[in-house]
Structure formats: structure tokens, C-alpha cells
Motif scaffolding. Structure first.
Motif: not given
Length: 613
Positions: A276-281, A335-340, A344-345
Motif C-alpha cells: 500500500g505504501i509503495a503503490a501510493s508512493y 499481489e496481482y494489483n501490486f504487480i500491475m 506501470f511504474t
């Protein structure tokens, strides 16, 4: 004062002009509001019956409104002919029609409920389509290049959105205040649905203000408001460049220190929190990088140069944490959403390094592509994790000799703890998934603790956490046993539309003593409160704290296991000199988070019965 009056009247004038500029978008929005009003007008039972039809229609209309705005903008900015304008409007309504047919005939949830519901994947696909529609709108609004670019069009869309929200909030507060005054001073019996009608009307007006506030995008026109809307006011520059940029740089430092710690001691943080933190960052950094494209200060320039490189470093360590998580519990939705997000990032920051601001349109296209992939039938978030967890569970059961001829055989001897934990983890993920790939040998009721024990031969087993302060969640879960409730002495059975749908629900009852107002109030602690008024005088005001304390004392919270309880244990009586009320509960649950010293309470009411003395 004249300038202020002129500015406000200009906003509403442009909102009115939106009916002519974007007729299909306004038409879809108007029909959306009309359906919402119909839903408010219908009684709850009728709304349940027609809910699937109305919800399908509303989702389709919302999608049609967004894509109508996008299509008309594209037609005006590229062609500016009456033919293109007509085709764009017809196309907007066509999107609505196609979306409605797809939702109504293929979007039903497969959970086997009493009423038809839209599946979560159907709603997700429409949501993604709406997001893509808005991104395409920004993309189209960023041309021609001599007037705009993606960063300026991106900011303009934000600016218009918040202006519309501000006007909408003011309208909502004003209209609700007037309605509240009427209810309090002139007409006490006015239905609370009036406020819901007001909210719908204000929502429609807010959308009209939103699309009407955009400048004229027609090819060959020179609208001076376009430059005005694309320019960042001074306070926005301060907010972005001197507040948000330092915050993101501080977060960068924290994540870099975490990366160094990870090298020395391995991954220790919870992956859910970390992702969550990494995706927000990652997403927040790209958003901010685009928003400050045209700012030219030392701190902002440093951020624009440093962020892509620090993001790559942090994402490399995030990939390590992801691999550890996949090896532990396998692929799930998080995990899937984080991979996406990770894919992207990484691609986006690489483009930022080499292409600078020229990468923005490519990043927008990439975002649309990644979002679309995430909801595709075969490789989407709702399919791949389910397939992975089914294969994982099947492999474990076959290895333990618990799956034979497509039938689960309960364990005769308790398996090792890690095996029990893996089975519990996989089954808990698969339970109630809206997916046709769930195998026939896995019961749909597997989320029920008793069903789990009977099927696998052991209780659900959760991981033990090392360290001085492990997270422990203890529960008491009681289910009403089969039996008969004696209600011979009671006159009325009382039912609320939704015990937990709002903070307070009220119903009225006319008895021999007068009019009763019976309110069920959900407090912030989760402990419900029952308030009964007779001719506006409170005669009963009781909460269920003592009842929960008695249950907790008799059934101390522990590992999550459902227990059957008698009717006497699952009921409580409240009385006054005038009436007596019997409450019967179908399910009672107490949860204690020992790590945060917090208790949670939940119950499901089976019936409420009342009699007068």
C-alpha cells in the motif's frame, strides 16, 4: 461585488450551455439522476426486486456520460463539423446501450443470492472503462500542442473538477439547510427522502457545472479561458512545490532507509502494508511529477530529476518483497494489483528519465492498457489469482492424500501446522469468490467454520507471528440454533429496512397508547442502541453493552470457531411501564484486537417483537 456576481453567474451560464455543447453527456447524466430518483421513491422490498435492472442502467448511464464527454471533445477538437458532432452524440448513447445489455445479460453475480446483483468484476470493468474514458478525454484536451500539453490539460481537469465540487457542496449545504428548516419549523412529518432527492438534483447540477466549465475545444476557435484554466494559481504552486514535493522526498528517504534495512535483515514488514505504501508512493510520485512539470524552482527540479531513479531503486526492493510473498502464500488479488502497479511504474519512470515531459501522453496510454488488462476475462485480477490458489490447494490436498476422485477426504490425523495454515489460507481466499473456475469439489459454504472442520478434519489454522508484539485477533462467534420462539404474547413484529446501512434507522407504530417512534442506532463503538419514544417522550433507551459483556463472559473470545447458542442466549428483553420488546439475534460476534486493545461488536437481528401493557 460585481465581479463576484459575474463570476458566479458565468459558472451557471456555462452549466446551462453544457446542454447544448454536450447533449449526450447531459442526457445520460439526466437519465442517471432520474433512475436514482426512482430508486429513492421505491420501497426497499420493491427496490430489491428491481435493483439489478436499475443498477445495470445506472452503471451504463454513468459510463455513457463519461464517454459522451470524451467523444464530443474528440469530434469538436479534430473535425468541428455537424456530422462529427452528431456521430459523437449517437456514439455516446450507443455506449450506454451496449454497456446496459452486457451488464444485464452477463454481469450477474454468481453467488446464488435471493435477488440478482451485479458482480464485482462487472462493476470493476465499468469503473475501469470510465477511468480510461477520462484519461482519453485529458489526452484529447492536450491538443493542439501550440495551445496545450498533457500536463496542462491534466491540471485543468483537476481544477475544473474541484471548482464543480465546491459549487456542488455549497448547493448541497444550502438546499439541505432550507429543507431542514422546513422539516423542523413547518412540516415535522416531511420524509427524509427529500434530502436524498436534493442530493441527486445537486449531483446532476454539479456534473453540469463540471463539463460546462471546460473551455471551448472546437477546432479553429480561440478561447481565452483555456489558458486561464491551464495556468496554476500561486496557492496551487505553493501546495505542490513547497508542501507535497517535500513530503514525497521525505517518504523517498524513509523507503530508501527501509531498502537498506532489508539488505541487512531481510523483509520484515507486512506485505499488505508495504504494498500500500509503495503503490501510493509510485502512483503519487508520477502524478506529482506531471503536476509540477512547468514549475521551475530548485526543490522541484531536484525532485523531477531524482524521483525516477529513486523510484527504480525502491521498486527493485519491492520486487524482492513481492517474490518473498509469492513464495509464501502465492498469487492473490493484492499481489496481482501490486504487480500491475509495479510494471506501470517501472515503465513510466524509465520513460520519464529518457523522454521527460514528452513521456506524459505515453504514460497515459500505458495506464489505460494496464487498467484494461487487469479486468480482462483470462488474465484479469479476478481470474489469475483464483486459478493459482485452486492449483495451490489442489496440490497440497493431493500431496496429503486428501483429494481423491474429485472429492475431499477429511484428514484422519491432523496434518502439520504449516499444511493446515496453507489450506486455511487458500480456502479463505477462494470462499465466496465470484468465479466459475472454483472446482466442484470445493463447497461454496467453505467459509463456514463448521463446514470447514467437517470437510478437512481440522479447524482453521492461522499463522503464528514471532516478536514481542504479535497481532492477535480473538473472536466469539455465536449462531442461533434451530428452534421455536414463543411470541404469543407479542402484538407486533418490527422490521427495519437496514440495521447497519446507516447510523440510525427509525420506524413508526400506532398503538393503543399513541404513536411510537422506534429507532435502532449504530454507535461508533459498534454497540447498537434501541430508543423508543411514545408521543415524542423517551420510554426506552437501552444499548446492548451488558448483553455483549454477558456473552463475552460465558463464551470467552478465542480462535475463530462458530458455536451454536440457544434462543435464550441469543435474545434480550427490554421493557418499560408501557411496553415490552423482545430482540432475537441470528448471529452475534465479538472481536478483540489484543495488539491495539480494541474490541469490535457485530450482530444480526432475526426478529424484534413488541407488546403494550
Amino acid at each position: 461585488m460585481d465581479n463576484f456576481r459575474s463570476a458566479v453567474s458565468g459558472v451557471f451560464k456555462r452549466a446551462a450551455e453544457a446542454f447544448r455543447t454536450y447533449p449526450a453527456a447531459i442526457g445520460n447524466a439526466f437519465l442517471f439522476a432520474l433512475v436514482a430518483i426512482i430508486k429513492i421513491h421505491l420501497e426497499w422490498e420493491v427496490q430489491q426486486e428491481y435493483g439489478f435492472l436499475l443498477n445495470s442502467l445506472q452503471w451504463a448511464l454513468a459510463l455513457g456520460a463519461i464517454w459522451s464527454l470524451t467523444a464530443i471533445t474528440g469530434a469538436n477538437s479534430r473535425y468541428n463539423t455537424s456530422k462529427a458532432f452528431t456521430i459523437a452524440n449517437i456514439g455516446g448513447f450507443a455506449v450506454t446501450a451496449v454497456a446496459f445489455l452486457l451488464l444485464y445479460f452477463f454481469g450477474e453475480s454468481g453467488l446464488g443470492m435471493e435477488y440478482r446483483y451485479l458482480s464485482s468484476i462487472a462493476r470493476s470493468r465499468v469503473s475501469v472503462a470510465m477511468v480510461i474514458g477520462m484519461i482519453v478525454f485529458v489526452y484529447l484536451a492536450s491538443f493542439p500542442e501550440e495551445k496545450s500539453d498533457f500536463a496542462r490539460a491534466f491540471f485543468m481537469t483537476h481544477k475544473v473538477f474541484f471548482v464543480a465540487i465546491l459549487y456542488g457542496l455549497v448547493l448541497m449545504m444550502g438546499a439541505s439547510g432550507v429543507a431542514g428548516a422546513i422539516q423542523s419549523l413547518l412540516y415535522n412529518d416531511m420524509s427524509n427522502k427529500v434530502f436524498e432527492y436534493i442530493a441527486v438534483i445537486v449531483g446532476f447540477m454539479t456534473f453540469s457545472i463540471f463539463i460546462g466549465y471546460f473551455p471551448d475545444f472546437r477546432k479553429g476557435t480561440q478561447d481565452p479561458r483555456r489558458q486561464e484554466l491551464q495556468d496554476q494559481p500561486k496557492f496551487v504552486q505553493v501546495l505542490l512545490g513547497f508542501i507535497l514535493v517535500p513530503i514525497l522526498l521525505a517518504l523517498t528517504l524513509v523507503l530508501l532507509l527501509w531498502a537498506m534495512r532489508t539488505v541487512m535483515s531481510g523483509v520484515e514488514s507486512s506485505f499488505v502494508r508495504l504494498s500500500g505504501i509503495a503503490a501510493s508512493y509510485a502512483l503519487g510520485g508520477i502524478w506529482l511529477h506531471i503536476m509540477v512539470t512547468r514549475q521551475d524552482t530548485g526543490l522541484v527540479n531536484f525532485f523531477k530529476r531524482a524521483y525516477p531513479f529513486t523510484a527504480l531503486v525502491i521498486l527493485a526492493f519491492e520486487a524482492w518483497a513481492l517474490i518473498v510473498q509469492l513464495s509464501d502464500t502465492g498469487l492473490k488479488i493484492i499481489e496481482y494489483n501490486f504487480i500491475m502497479v509495479w510494471v506501470f511504474t517501472v515503465i513510466s519512470v524509465i520513460m520519464l528519465i529518457f523522454l521527460k515531459e514528452k513521456s506524459h501522453r505515453r504514460i497515459a496510454i500505458l495506464g489505460c492498457l494496464i487498467a484494461a488488462i487487469a479486468v480482462l476475462p483470462i488474465i484479469g485480477y479476478h481470474t489469475l489469482p483464483v486459478k493459482y490458489q485452486v492449483n495451490r490447494l489442489e496440490e497440497i490436498l493431493e500431496r496429503e492424500g486428501m483429494l481423491q476422485d474429485n472429492e475431499i477426504i477429511p484428514a484422519t490425523t491432523e496434518p502439520d501446522r504449516n499444511v493446515r495454515e496453507d489450506i486455511t489460507d487458500a480456502v479463505s481466499f477462494l470462499a465466496y469468490r465470484e468465479n466459475k473456475n472454483i472446482p466442484a469439489w470445493l463447497s461454496e459454504d467453505m467459509n463456514n467454520d463448521q463446514e470447514f472442520i467437517e470437510t478437512f478434519g481440522f479447524e482453521k489454522t492461522w499463522p503464528e507471528y514471532d516478536g514481542e508484539n504479535p497481532r492477535m485477533y480473538l473472536t466469539t462467534n455465536l449462531v442461533l440454533t434451530s428452534g421455536v420462539v414463543d411470541i404469543e404474547d407479542y402484538t407486533w413484529g418490527i422490521n427495519f429496512k437496514d440495521y447497519y446501512g446507516s447510523e440510525e434507522v427509525t420506524t413508526e407504530l400506532e398503538g393503543q397508547r399513541g404513536k411510537y417512534d422506534i429507532s435502532w442506532i449504530t454507535t461508533k463503538t459498534g454497540i447498537p442502541e434501541l430508543v423508543v419514544k411514545l408521543e415524542d417522550e423517551i420510554i426506552i433507551q437501552e444499548n446492548l453493552e451488558d448483553y455483549f459483556n454477558d456473552i463475552e463472559e460465558k463464551y470467552p473470545p478465542g480462535e475463530r470457531v462458530s458455536r451454536e447458542a440457544s434462543i435464550e442466549e441469543m435474545s434480550v428483553v427490554f421493557q418499560s411501564d408501557e411496553i415490552q420488546i423482545l430482540l432475537v439475534f441470528e448471529n452475534v460476534e465479538i472481536g478483540i484486537d489484543t495488539n491495539n486493545d480494541r474490541s469490535n461488536y457485530w450482530l444480526m437481528v432475526s426478529g424484534m417483537y413488541m407488546r403494550e401493557y
